[in-house]
Design a protein around this motif. Structure first.
Motif, PDB file in Angstrom:
ATOM      1  N   GLU A  96       0.908  -1.273   0.111  1.00 34.19           N
ATOM      2  CA  GLU A  96      -0.053  -0.049  -0.034  1.00 34.19           C
ATOM      3  C   GLU A  96       0.861   1.282   0.099  1.00 34.19           C
ATOM      4  N   ALA A 140       1.428   4.226   1.253  1.00 34.42           N
ATOM      5  CA  ALA A 140       2.160   4.717   2.422  1.00 34.42           C
ATOM      6  C   ALA A 140       3.536   3.977   2.954  1.00 34.42           C
ATOM      7  N   THR A 141       2.874   2.706   3.043  1.00 35.09           N
ATOM      8  CA  THR A 141       3.940   1.774   3.647  1.00 35.09           C
ATOM      9  C   THR A 141       5.337   1.650   2.626  1.00 35.09           C
ATOM     10  N   TYR A 166       6.118   3.940   0.422  1.00 34.70           N
ATOM     11  CA  TYR A 166       6.900   5.205   0.445  1.00 34.70           C
ATOM     12  C   TYR A 166       7.779   5.371   1.712  1.00 34.70           C
ATOM     13  N   ASP A 167       7.096   4.839   2.731  1.00 34.91           N
ATOM     14  CA  ASP A 167       7.959   4.939   4.149  1.00 34.91           C
ATOM     15  C   ASP A 167       9.302   4.096   3.918  1.00 34.91           C
ATOM     16  N   ARG A 179      11.724   5.820   1.759  1.00 34.31           N
ATOM     17  CA  ARG A 179      12.355   7.144   2.622  1.00 34.31           C
ATOM     18  C   ARG A 179      13.419   6.489   3.327  1.00 34.31           C
ATOM     19  N   PRO A 213      16.762  11.491   5.860  1.00 36.29           N
ATOM     20  CA  PRO A 213      15.479  12.305   5.650  1.00 36.29           C
ATOM     21  C   PRO A 213      15.354  13.590   5.082  1.00 36.29           C
ATOM     22  N   ASN A 237      16.325  13.955  -1.380  1.00 32.71           N
ATOM     23  CA  ASN A 237      15.604  12.677  -2.014  1.00 32.71           C
ATOM     24  C   ASN A 237      16.622  11.936  -2.853  1.00 32.71           C
ATOM     25  N   ARG A 269      17.436   8.822  -2.834  1.00 34.11           N
ATOM     26  CA  ARG A 269      17.038   7.907  -2.200  1.00 34.11           C
ATOM     27  C   ARG A 269      17.940   6.768  -2.011  1.00 34.11           C
TER      28      ARG A 269
END
Lengths: 508, 307
Positions: A384, A386-387, A389-390, A393, A424, A427, A429
């Motif tokens: 999903e 948000a998970t 993307y976390d 990051r 954090p 970008n 990454r």
């Protein structure tokens, strides 16, 4: 039976209390509603794309991502840290008050106000202060020379009076000076705007625009078919295009966009820190096949972050055409020989993170198959958003699929490749570090001269292409399905709806 | 009856508190950072830390929980991290749409299920029964993501009787209510048929016939009333589910209900909004359960007298 049907039809028609579309209005289907339209806080793509119809900024973007005069009729840079903007006198807010230098200052100061916690504050961090020289002249003083500053002059201007009413929280119905005036906002349902008849750069030919939120892709297409939507931009499943093209009242438009899709790599991973492995992955991916079969040719194979329409684009970069044999040679050289001579055992196993979106899943399956051809086993993990993307990051990945949307200034290379920009804070990454690229991107953001910047970024593009911190995949094409009664709409590289200003209705 | 209601209400308090606690823990345990959502990924770490502190997200979880409960006691659901608007206002804007759709879907379900169930039970193993059962199986086996677009194609595109999607008039309500109601009607038809057939074999039915009551009277007054209890249970459960929001149907029909709001809140890790939505859903279940209990009492006087 026919009588019953007629009765039902009439009954339902009688029940339809929602007023019909006002004359001269068009409806546009949106996948998501804007979270806020207040330009001080709006960061979502929808708000940006609608915003240009409602608000005026100091400058506007052309199709090559250059900043051109808008509210600022002209500007000068007396020294590399100072920009003086001379405002056009004819812009007025919906309440009739003129747009002045004080409004520009109030807007920028509000975003920079730590109490407001605006998501745009960091982008404006290079600004030291904003001074009003006279009602039509405003001066920005920067902390140090910062060439990408002009890309920050695209913020929509609000009036000083309105900002004072809500200094730290977004306004639900902000008042702009743009070609349309906001008349209604129902969060996550619709945004309604009416023509600004006194707009100084020529008033719109449409009486108004209604943006309707229709979250389901199939429903958006059916609304288009029914004629209750006039325009849908992007968010169209490539498989639906053939059906759309067969509809006599719908025209399908496609233009190159500025969204860059890439395969992200974790350079702290033992295998991926080896350039030869990264090159092998690049050679193993048949981008043309994916673009043709899955994306139905609605993308262009990418060579780097900047699309060919961008003013700083350089074609003098290394390219990695589909060459599985070369990929295998590179893996051999990197110490990943084939363990069982063409058998099922892989040379190398990598995890691949992506979202649960259907198109992303299909792309993942093709990548998995193509990489398996050269002996790289890809373990696909769908999460999903948000998970996912976390994890990205936090650097918890080996490879992943993501895109950069709305690339404007070539300083994106600093933000994504400079060693100071690892999360954090930034970008970068993949945790890429290359001294020469650090130096070049630093120099390019200090250089005001456009030609010199172009030269520096050509070098950056070449070196990034050689080092492959990410594998470029494709630039996405923008697509719009338009009811033929709506004429004069043109797609923008950043998918803005600004062209509705010049669109008109031609009833047939 | 009053004591009965008070007892039921008292039982609801620990239920709601349990839900609130569980949701508070879950939203804080799942991965994803709301500060990233609010400030964007390019924000400075110092700004992020400051906002985290301002919002109290850097405090230990028990302290955050205590603060949240105190806030709840005052009727304050907090502010959305995403839109920065009060959660209460966001929910109040959405909930009428959810109630409207839930009510319409239940009405559709009842209007279909009661006649079909009665016909099927009145003539078991007849052609009419087979047709009713066939319709029920069909209704139960059609998923909403398929039935919704199918109804749009027939009624909005083909016949042009209804709008495709959106909210604003009775005509907008027809297709989403049918999509949700048909599936429920199928379950309720089968349940009503089964319980009615069961009741029709009872002694009091034979007694009613012996007293000279007509078939219609026996069927509607004696059998249906007693067969209604299990149906009311199912109805209550389904009403609760409807009031929790129906994400798929709301998405297909662009219906601005609580389901889509909850989904968006979860996707963006908007903690206060997720908590607010779940709290409202939990309260809805409590209210529906109470209503179901009251209806039980109305239908069966013996339940009212139970200690």
């Amino acid at each position: 039976m026919r009588r019953t049907a007629l009765f039902l039809s009439l009954a339902l028609a009688a029940c339809t209390s929602s007023s019909p579309l006002p004359p001269g209005y068009v409806t546009v289907g949106l996948e998501n509603g804007p979270i806020t339209l207040d330009p001080r806080f709006a960061t979502d793509a929808t708000a940006d794309q609608i915003g240009e119809l409602l608000f005026d900024a100091l400058t506007r973007l052309d199709n090559q991502s250059r900043r051109l005069p808008h509210v600022a009729a002209s500007w000068e840079t007396p020294d590399p840290q100072t920009y003086v903007f001379h405002l056009h006198a004819g812009f007025h807010f919906a309440d009739g008050q003129p747009l002045t230098a004080a409004d520009v200052k109030a807007t920028y100061d509000s975003i920079r106000d730590p109490q407001a916690q605006s998501p745009k504050a960091q982008a404006l961090a290079p600004i030291d202060r904003v001074d009003v020289l006279d009602p039509l002249t405003v001066r920005f003083h920067l902390r140090q020379p910062f060439a990408p500053f002009l890309s920050d002059t695209g913020v929509g201007i609000l009036s000083e009076r309105e900002i004072a009413t809500s200094p730290t929280r977004p306004l639900l119905r902000p008042t702009g000076s743009g070609p349309f005036h906001l008349t209604a906002v129902v969060p996550d349902e619709r945004v309604v705007m009416a023509c600004n008849a006194t707009y100084p750069l020529g008033h719109p030919r449409l009486a108004g625009v209604i943006f309707e939120v229709v979250p389901d892709a199939v429903s958006r297409l059916l609304e288009l078919k029914r004629g209750s939507l006039d325009l849908v931009q992007n968010g169209i499943d490539p498989d639906s295009l053939e059906w759309l093209r067969r509809q006599p009242h719908i025209a399908v438009m496609a233009e190159p966009g500025s969204t860059f899709q890439y395969l992200g790599l974790n350079l702290q991973d033992t295998a991926l820190s080896d350039l030869r492995v990264r090159q092998a992955i690049a050679y193993a991916i048949d981008r043309d096949a994916i673009v043709h079969t899955i994306l139905k040719d609605l993308a262009t194979v990418a060579t780097g972050l900047l699309p060919p329409t961008h003013w700083a684009y350089s074609s003098q970069v290394p390219t990695y055409g589909y060459d599985p044999r070369r990929a295998k040679q590179l893996l051999d050289a990197a110490g990943y020989p084939d363990p069982d001579g063409g058998g099922p055992a892989p040379r190398l196993r990598l995890s691949y993170k992506t979202t649960t979106a259907e198109l992303r899943r299909r792309i993942a399956e093709v990548l998995q198959e193509q990489l398996a051809e050269v002996g790289i086993a890809l373990d696909i993990r769908n999460y999903e958003w948000a998970t996912f993307y976390d994890d990205i990051r936090r650097g918890d990945f080996q490879t992943y699929l993501l895109a950069w949307v709305g690339i404007e200034d070539p300083d994106i290379y600093y933000l994504t490749c400079h060693s100071s920009q690892t999360p954090p804070q930034g970008n970068n990454r993949g945790r890429f570090h290359e001294e020469s690229i650090d130096q070049l991107t630093e120099a390019a953001r200090r250089t005001i001269d456009l030609e010199e910047r172009r030269r520096l970024y050509a070098e950056v593009q070449k070196r990034v292409g050689e080092q492959l911190p990410v594998i470029p995949l494709w630039w996405t094409t923008n697509v719009a399905a338009v009811n033929r009664r709506l004429q004069g709409f043109e797609l923008q590289p950043n998918a803005s709806y600004v062209a509705l200003k010049d669109a008109f209705i031609e009833e047939r | 009856m009053t004591a009965y209601l008070v007892r039921r209400l008292a039982l609801a308090v620990p239920t709601v508190l349990g839900v609130v606690t569980l949701v508070f823990l879950l939203v804080h345990l799942i991965p994803g950072d709301p500060i990233d959502v609010m400030l964007g990924e390019t924000a400075h770490v110092v700004d992020k830390a400051r906002l985290r502190h301002q919002m109290g997200l850097d405090r230990p979880l028990p302290i955050q929980y205590g603060r949240y409960l105190r806030q709840l006691m005052r009727g304050d659901l907090g502010r959305s991290l995403h839109s920065r608007r009060p959660v209460r206002r966001l929910i109040v804007a959405r909930y009428p749409a959810t109630i409207e759709l839930a009510g319409a879907a239940l009405l559709v379900a009842l209007l279909i299920a009661i006649p079909l169930g009665l016909v099927a039970a009145a003539r078991p193993r007849s052609t009419a029964d087979a047709v009713c059962r066939g319709v029920a199986v069909l209704g139960a086996s059609m998923p909403n993501f398929w039935l919704g677009p199918l109804l749009i194609l027939i009624f909005a595109i083909g016949l042009e009787w209804t709008p495709v999607s959106g909210r604003g008039s009775l005509a907008h309500l027809v297709l989403p209510a049918l999509t949700l109601g048909l599936g429920m009607a199928a379950v309720m038809t089968r349940m009503l048929r089964a319980t009615l057939l069961d009741r029709l074999g009872d002694d009091y039915i034979r007694t009613a016939y012996a007293k000279g009551a007509g078939a219609a009277r026996v069927f509607l007054k004696h059998a249906l009333r007693n067969a209604a209890l299990p149906v009311v249970s199912v109805l209550g459960l389904q009403a609760g589910a409807l009031l929790a929001g129906t994400i798929i149907t709301e998405t297909i029909f662009s219906w601005p209900g609580i389901g889509r709001l909850t989904l968006l809140a979860i996707q963006t890790r908007d903690y206060p909004l997720v908590q607010g939505c779940v709290l409202v859903v939990a309260l809805s279940y409590v209210v529906v359960n109470l209503a179901t209990d009251v209806l039980y009492g109305v239908l069966d006087p013996r339940l009212r007298k139970q200690p």
